[in-house]
Motif scaffolding. Sequence first.
Motif, short mmCIF file in Angstrom:
data_model
loop_
_atom_site.label_atom_id
_atom_site.label_comp_id
_atom_site.label_asym_id
_atom_site.label_seq_id
_atom_site.Cartn_x
_atom_site.Cartn_y
_atom_site.Cartn_z
N ARG A 1 -7.16 3.57 1.43
CA ARG A 1 -6.66 2.24 1.47
C ARG A 1 -6.21 1.85 2.65
O ARG A 1 -6.37 0.63 3.25
N LEU A 2 -5.36 3.01 3.51
CA LEU A 2 -4.91 2.63 4.74
C LEU A 2 -6.03 2.23 5.75
O LEU A 2 -5.98 1.49 6.59
N ALA A 3 -7.18 2.89 5.55
CA ALA A 3 -8.12 2.89 6.81
C ALA A 3 -8.90 1.56 6.37
O ALA A 3 -9.42 1.08 7.37
N LYS A 4 -8.95 1.03 5.05
CA LYS A 4 -9.69 -0.20 4.72
C LYS A 4 -8.88 -1.31 5.16
O LYS A 4 -9.25 -2.45 5.02
N ALA A 5 -7.41 -1.26 5.40
CA ALA A 5 -6.68 -2.44 5.62
C ALA A 5 -6.13 -2.51 6.84
O ALA A 5 -4.88 -2.62 7.17
N PRO A 6 -6.77 -2.66 7.89
CA PRO A 6 -5.98 -2.54 9.33
C PRO A 6 -5.22 -3.66 9.64
O PRO A 6 -4.46 -3.68 10.51
N VAL B 1 -3.04 -5.43 7.54
CA VAL B 1 -1.87 -5.51 6.83
C VAL B 1 -0.80 -4.20 6.75
O VAL B 1 0.08 -4.27 6.26
N ARG B 2 -1.47 -3.05 7.18
CA ARG B 2 -0.81 -1.87 7.21
C ARG B 2 0.01 -1.71 8.52
O ARG B 2 0.06 -2.55 9.46
N PHE C 1 5.52 13.54 6.62
CA PHE C 1 4.12 12.82 7.19
C PHE C 1 3.48 12.18 5.92
O PHE C 1 3.16 11.10 5.88
N HIS C 2 3.30 12.93 4.87
CA HIS C 2 2.85 12.57 3.59
C HIS C 2 3.53 11.52 2.93
O HIS C 2 3.12 10.50 2.37
N ARG C 3 4.94 11.51 2.84
CA ARG C 3 6.01 10.39 2.48
C ARG C 3 5.58 9.15 3.38
O ARG C 3 5.27 8.09 2.74
N ALA C 4 5.27 9.32 4.65
CA ALA C 4 5.19 8.21 5.47
C ALA C 4 3.75 7.25 5.14
O ALA C 4 3.70 6.13 5.42
N LEU C 5 2.80 8.10 4.69
CA LEU C 5 1.68 7.30 4.19
C LEU C 5 1.82 6.37 2.97
O LEU C 5 1.34 5.22 2.89
N PHE C 6 2.58 6.83 2.14
CA PHE C 6 3.05 6.07 0.87
C PHE C 6 3.76 4.74 1.44
O PHE C 6 3.69 3.82 0.96
N SER C 7 4.72 4.77 2.37
CA SER C 7 5.68 4.12 2.77
C SER C 7 5.02 3.08 3.63
O SER C 7 5.14 1.91 3.55
N ALA C 8 3.77 3.35 4.12
CA ALA C 8 2.87 2.43 4.91
C ALA C 8 2.28 1.43 4.00
O ALA C 8 2.01 0.24 4.39
N LEU C 9 2.19 1.93 2.61
CA LEU C 9 1.59 0.87 1.80
C LEU C 9 2.64 0.35 0.89
O LEU C 9 2.33 -0.34 -0.26
N GLY C 10 3.84 0.42 1.46
CA GLY C 10 5.12 0.06 0.42
C GLY C 10 5.14 0.81 -0.82
O GLY C 10 5.68 0.27 -1.88
N MET C 11 4.65 2.01 -1.07
CA MET C 11 4.59 2.69 -2.17
C MET C 11 5.64 3.80 -2.27
O MET C 11 5.34 4.87 -3.01
#
Length: 213
Positions: A97-102, A104-105, A129-139
């Motif tokens: 999802r992060l890679a597909k949403a340049p 809004v991320r 690092f893994h937590r930051a991935l979720f945070s980047a999506l607001g999750m």
Amino acid sequence: MSESDLSNSASGRVYIIIRQAILDRTYRPEDRLSRSALAKAYGTSQTPVREALLRLEREGFVHVKPRSGTEVAPIDPVAVHGAHFLRRALEVDVVGRLAKAPDVRDLSGIETALEANASQADTEQDLSFHRALFSALGMEALLDQLQPVLGPLPRCHALRQSHGVSVSEHRRIFDLIKASAATGAVNAMAAHLVADIEDLERLRRGFPDMFAE
């Protein structure tokens, strides 16, 4: 909840200290954890200690036994398999999802986590690092809800002592996300997480006292 948020409460600080002591094997399976002794050691009342131990029990780090005290729990291999299944499904989807949403991320938190990873070989830094991935999506709140299920994985990671490998793999995943290379990012994350399971039997042989039979 981030470590900085946890550290703002007495129970959060005690939780962080005891959890890290279990991760670095200062406290080992079947070690008894006395609430009164912990309260004295950490300069607090027994209430924050009790709250911290209850949280650690939910995450599988300890067993709280009524009328007989608290013990450090062994790592449950069945729980490791379940945690890996869930984590892989979620994190592979998250990086895709992060890679597909340049447009809004916000990747700044991931970059910050990577810089911290590079400067300190620590299991908690790896998890950031893994937590930051979720945070980047607001999750990030979803990750907090799932933490009790994912609990066995940081203990296995701490046994692997694979910080150098993790940092290089994290950087590759991040670079692929920035490049909007969704397929590459998904494949890189899947390969990164497979070590949770591939190393399990080796870890059980190398640290038999750390695992439930």
